[in-house]
Design a protein around this motif. Sequence first.
Motif, short mmCIF file in Angstrom:
data_model
loop_
_atom_site.label_atom_id
_atom_site.label_comp_id
_atom_site.label_asym_id
_atom_site.label_seq_id
_atom_site.Cartn_x
_atom_site.Cartn_y
_atom_site.Cartn_z
N UNK A 148 0.80 -1.22 0.00
CA UNK A 148 0.00 0.00 0.00
C UNK A 148 0.84 1.27 0.00
N UNK A 149 2.16 1.14 0.06
CA UNK A 149 3.03 2.31 0.10
C UNK A 149 3.44 2.73 1.49
N UNK A 150 2.99 2.01 2.50
CA UNK A 150 3.39 2.32 3.87
C UNK A 150 4.62 1.50 4.25
N UNK A 151 5.27 1.91 5.33
CA UNK A 151 6.44 1.22 5.86
C UNK A 151 6.23 0.92 7.34
N UNK A 152 6.88 -0.16 7.78
CA UNK A 152 6.85 -0.52 9.19
C UNK A 152 8.29 -0.70 9.67
N UNK A 180 7.96 5.37 -2.00
CA UNK A 180 7.60 5.44 -3.42
C UNK A 180 8.90 5.50 -4.22
N UNK A 181 8.82 5.21 -5.50
CA UNK A 181 10.01 5.28 -6.36
C UNK A 181 10.20 6.71 -6.86
N UNK A 232 15.69 2.61 -9.17
CA UNK A 232 17.06 3.00 -8.82
C UNK A 232 17.11 3.93 -7.61
N UNK A 233 16.01 4.65 -7.34
CA UNK A 233 15.98 5.61 -6.24
C UNK A 233 14.68 5.44 -5.47
N UNK A 234 14.81 5.38 -4.17
CA UNK A 234 13.65 5.20 -3.29
C UNK A 234 13.40 6.48 -2.50
#
Length: 294
Positions: free
Chosen positions: A160-164, A179-180, A193-195
């Motif tokens: 979903x685009x979230x992080x834990x 997201x990229x 290539x980039x986060x």
Amino acid sequence: RTQYSVRRVKRGRVRQAAAAPHGMAAPQPLAAIWGTIGDHDVLVCVFKHLDIKDLGRVAPASPFFRPRADADVVWGPLWRQRVAGKLVVRSADPFYKGVDLQKEAVRCALRDSTRSWLTDVELMNLSWFFRFRPAAGQHWLSQDPYLRNQTPARAKFLPCGRMEFEGIEGLETARTEWSWATRGAKRRGPRGSFLRVSLDGAPVPSYVVTRHPNWGFVMQNCWGIFTSFPMEQKAADPHLEEGGLLDLTADQHGEVLRYRLSSMAPLLLPAAVASGSLACGPRASATDAIKVDI
């Protein structure tokens, strides 16, 4: 004198000029002399001592060399020497997945070892570890378990685009999203290539995807690094120390300023409006909107 067999080649056909002397075996066709390809083949025994570049030069030299230079008994040891044991291998393992031509499996794996971009599946399925770099500041460094010789913090990227996060209190309670990005640290590259990671809505400097000598992935910016493999104890891996990482301080200076401005904006905006220092108009820049010494 004893007359030996003389072979003459005419119009692509091999003809026998004289019979073998009495008591000697009749001359055999050349293909029969070479025999089938196996571990005891003379050329195979020689080719096993060559590296990949030399095998590439030897194979086109002769129609008898190519099948032996491409034989699985030659490329099997190369797989064990160069590929086996690496962390991220894109091609199928020829010893377990039934790949017929081990040469192609080795070449595919070696090409992929230099890939510096990630897919969505890799980002979400790999196990990620995180730690801060010295430029992050004492507030974050004091919360990092890695710097206390403890188990590094863990991170998980959700579809979903979230992080834990797990292991760093300040990140566990914050709202983090991923997201990229199309570029970062004054670099460009393909998708993956980039986060871009946002902390409570403020985008931190972009993470640049690189590779470790063990073929694992490393995502790094000027403040921290993610690894797709467990980090060794502090100073145990020189490739993860400051001398082995990218120096992104100067390249990400603008991104650092944007993050600090974004994180301070919700607090400073009411004061800026009250004092009249909020710039208005379509051409007003973000730095003009809020007068603050960063």
